[in-house]
Design a protein around this motif. Structure first.
Motif, mmCIF file in Angstrom:
data_model
loop_
_atom_site.group_PDB
_atom_site.id
_atom_site.type_symbol
_atom_site.label_atom_id
_atom_site.label_comp_id
_atom_site.label_asym_id
_atom_site.label_seq_id
_atom_site.Cartn_x
_atom_site.Cartn_y
_atom_site.Cartn_z
ATOM 1 N N LYS A 13 107.457 9.404 32.473
ATOM 2 C CA LYS A 13 107.074 9.338 33.892
ATOM 3 C C LYS A 13 106.719 7.914 34.270
ATOM 4 C CE LYS A 13 105.131 13.786 34.846
ATOM 5 N NZ LYS A 13 103.877 14.520 34.894
ATOM 6 N N GLU A 42 93.582 10.427 17.742
ATOM 7 C CA GLU A 42 94.561 11.432 18.206
ATOM 8 C C GLU A 42 95.993 10.922 18.107
ATOM 9 O OE1 GLU A 42 94.260 13.317 22.116
ATOM 10 O OE2 GLU A 42 92.113 12.979 21.853
ATOM 11 N N PHE A 85 101.633 7.283 26.015
ATOM 12 C CA PHE A 85 101.097 8.542 25.494
ATOM 13 C C PHE A 85 101.951 8.994 24.328
ATOM 14 C CE2 PHE A 85 99.212 12.895 26.006
ATOM 15 C CZ PHE A 85 97.906 12.464 25.882
ATOM 16 N N TYR A 86 101.417 9.955 23.572
ATOM 17 C CA TYR A 86 102.174 10.440 22.416
ATOM 18 C C TYR A 86 103.058 11.625 22.778
ATOM 19 C CZ TYR A 86 97.841 13.179 22.275
ATOM 20 O OH TYR A 86 96.756 13.951 22.618
ATOM 21 N N PRO A 117 90.380 6.447 28.261
ATOM 22 C CA PRO A 117 89.255 7.041 27.541
ATOM 23 C C PRO A 117 88.741 6.095 26.454
ATOM 24 C CG PRO A 117 91.293 7.862 26.636
ATOM 25 C CD PRO A 117 91.669 6.890 27.717
ATOM 26 N N PHE A 150 93.734 6.818 37.004
ATOM 27 C CA PHE A 150 92.484 7.109 36.308
ATOM 28 C C PHE A 150 92.249 6.072 35.221
ATOM 29 C CE2 PHE A 150 95.989 9.699 34.709
ATOM 30 C CZ PHE A 150 95.940 9.533 33.339
ATOM 31 N N LEU A 151 91.049 6.096 34.646
ATOM 32 C CA LEU A 151 90.676 5.069 33.674
ATOM 33 C C LEU A 151 90.992 5.524 32.251
ATOM 34 C CD1 LEU A 151 87.244 3.840 35.114
ATOM 35 C CD2 LEU A 151 89.536 2.975 35.532
ATOM 36 N N ARG A 185 104.748 12.306 29.616
ATOM 37 C CA ARG A 185 103.863 11.335 30.259
ATOM 38 C C ARG A 185 104.389 9.904 30.099
ATOM 39 N NH1 ARG A 185 97.428 12.363 29.893
ATOM 40 N NH2 ARG A 185 98.028 14.419 30.630
ATOM 41 N N LYS A 191 85.904 1.141 53.722
ATOM 42 C CA LYS A 191 84.521 0.654 53.634
ATOM 43 C C LYS A 191 84.514 -0.716 52.965
ATOM 44 C CE LYS A 191 83.332 4.213 50.942
ATOM 45 N NZ LYS A 191 82.710 5.094 49.968
ATOM 46 N N GLU A 233 87.137 2.028 44.086
ATOM 47 C CA GLU A 233 85.722 2.443 44.002
ATOM 48 C C GLU A 233 85.349 2.811 42.569
ATOM 49 O OE1 GLU A 233 83.893 5.047 46.992
ATOM 50 O OE2 GLU A 233 85.751 4.774 48.121
ATOM 51 N N LYS A 234 86.290 3.463 41.912
ATOM 52 C CA LYS A 234 86.053 3.861 40.516
ATOM 53 C C LYS A 234 85.875 2.621 39.626
ATOM 54 C CE LYS A 234 88.338 7.539 38.669
ATOM 55 N NZ LYS A 234 87.766 8.399 37.654
ATOM 56 N N LEU A 272 90.768 8.080 21.041
ATOM 57 C CA LEU A 272 92.185 8.230 21.378
ATOM 58 C C LEU A 272 93.084 7.739 20.237
ATOM 59 C CD1 LEU A 272 93.966 9.208 23.750
ATOM 60 C CD2 LEU A 272 94.123 6.848 24.491
#
Lengths: 110, 354
Positions: B175, B227, B167-168, B219, B216-217, B172, B31, B269-270, B224
């Motif tokens: 990867k 955490e 990431f902690y 947080p 993904f976006l 993750r 689109k 789109e996100k 975060l």
């Protein structure tokens, strides 16, 4: 292929206001407030939403809250444990009615 | 995990022209997506203009000891593009002459440039008060004995350290950045802590960078950070100052990942649906200049990787540096810029709206 569930429809959730705006506005305002940081963190609320989404078996909600929990930093183990909570409650809800069943069976048995 | 760069594989996406073609090809998304320039026009920000020239960001070369999945530089051990000492000397002269408030050193792994330490010391001589940031990938500190003393070198020269830790958890992080990267990163962070980095009241700043390991976006940065601090302190005894949450840009290897996994259309789109005018107002290119390994000038490191040089024709290379032209230029935008304006925004310093 025609299907009752179309992933694209999730993005159109807001369009329910086309048929009834005042109630939709109230709902989305409420929804927004519910998910804000409060006594529970936004992350904890997202995990609850994911578990409930599985319990009510809503594919739109599962899609939305799988992404949301991941974006909020939940690990794979955490999201799966949340679903086990839903499964345990659903399973428990079935089994606890076993007491009702036993009551009845005993009532009609010698 | 693929350990070869797109460049090494001679992949089409190694070329900036092809990347721009993909980003502007509506068939890839199925689109027509709103053009970033249209979004800026609607909020009266187009053409986008600089507000100041505060940050002098230098990409010292594309060589890196890691091959991260999301890397917008397509950096790796096989990349030979590296800044020469002559080019660095010109940078030093400009840093002294224009007294930039911040000098931001990036790469690749900037420390792999054999003149890295000389460059830092020269910058300090000509601009003693500027903030010098090094974007250290952590693993370089433990990659070889000759890099073990980097934390002491950073401290001696008053450098602020910014390091990626997606990431902690090991799974993750590895990867995205490669097997064993998390473990080596923990070792490097311990060494930095031992020198005083990230320790309260030491004055030695150690900031970490989170970026999503997937399509993904990021947080909320504050939540975060809390955490990260708890997890790293409790499990590894590591402390740091701030966490920057950065959005992955649809450029180079991350663009490749999006296309390969069928996530490209939904990610774009996100980003577009999360367009935030306040973030657009504060994008980092409004106070930054990005210098390539070969001395060319760009609006940001992402434009650099897409070979979109600054619009100021008389000041596209540091040998022709013209402060006035650069201040008056129009910043070049394209579809990848949505990555900096989604949600709370994204920059090399994390979110751009509080």
């Amino acid at each position: 292929m025609k299907t009752y569930y179309n992933p694209e429809d999730l993005k159109k959730f807001g369009t329910i206001a086309e048929f009834q705006k005042p109630l939709a506005d109230k709902f989305f305002d409420y929804y927004g407030e519910v998910f804000k940081e409060g006594a529970l963190t936004a992350r904890e609320k997202s995990l609850i939403a994911l578990a409930v989404a599985h319990a009510v078996q809503c594919p739109y909600c599962i899609d939305a809250y799988s992404v949301d929990t991941t974006e909020k930093g939940c690990t794979e183990a955490q999201v799966m444990e949340a679903i086990h909570v839903a499964a345990a409650i659903r399973g428990g809800a079935t089994l606890v009615h076993g007491v009702q069943m036993m009551n009845k069976v005993k009532e009609i048995s010698m | 995990m693929d350990l070869k760069t797109l460049h090494k594989k001679q992949d089409q996406l190694a070329g900036s022209e092809y990347q721009l073609k993909v980003l502007n090809d509506d068939e890839k998304t199925g689109k027509k997506l709103a053009r970033f320039s249209e979004k800026l026009t609607a909020i009266l920000l187009f053409p986008l203009k600089p507000l100041a020239l505060d940050i002098f960001q230098v990409n010292m070369g594309k060589m890196c000891n890691q091959v991260c999945q999301h890397c917008h530089v397509d950096a790796g051990p096989d990349r030979k593009e590296i800044m020469t000492r002559d080019t660095m000397q010109t940078c030093v002269d400009l840093i002294g002459q224009h007294q930039f408030t911040t000098v931001d050193l990036t790469g690749g792994a900037p420390e792999l440039n054999p003149n890295f330490r000389w460059f830092v010391e020269e910058i300090r001589k000509v601009n003693p008060s500027c903030k010098i940031i090094v974007r250290c990938n952590l693993t370089i500190i433990v990659a070889n004995k000759k890099y073990n003393d980097l934390p002491v070198f950073y401290k001696t020269n008053g450098i602020e350290v910014v390091s990626s830790l997606p990431f902690y958890s090991a799974s993750r992080t590895d990867k995205q950045r490669g097997d064993g990267v998390f473990e080596d990163s923990m070792k490097a962070l311990s060494i930095l802590n031992a020198v005083g980095y990230g320790i309260e009241n030491s004055g030695l700043i150690l900031n970490l960078v989170y970026n999503p390991a997937g399509a993904f976006l990021p947080p909320d940065q504050t939540a975060l950070e809390k955490e990260y601090k708890t997890e790293l302190k409790n499990k590894y005894g590591i402390t740091f100052n701030n966490l920057f949450a950065i959005t992955n840009m649809p450029v180079s290897r991350y663009l490749n990942y999006l296309l390969q996994t069928g996530n490209y259309a939904s990610y774009m789109e996100k980003l577009i649906s999360a367009f935030n005018p306040a973030a657009a107002n504060n994008v980092m290119c409004r106070n930054t200049l990005s210098i390539g390994w070969d001395g060319y000038i760009y609006d940001c490191d992402f434009n650099q990787m897409l070979d979109l040089k600054v619009e100021a024709k008389d000041s596209q290379h540091i040998n022709d540096f013209n402060n006035d032209s650069l201040k008056k230029r129009n910043i070049i935008v394209n579809q990848h810029c949505y990555g900096c304006t989604a949600g709370a925004g994204s920059s090399c310093g994390g979110e751009v709206v509080g």
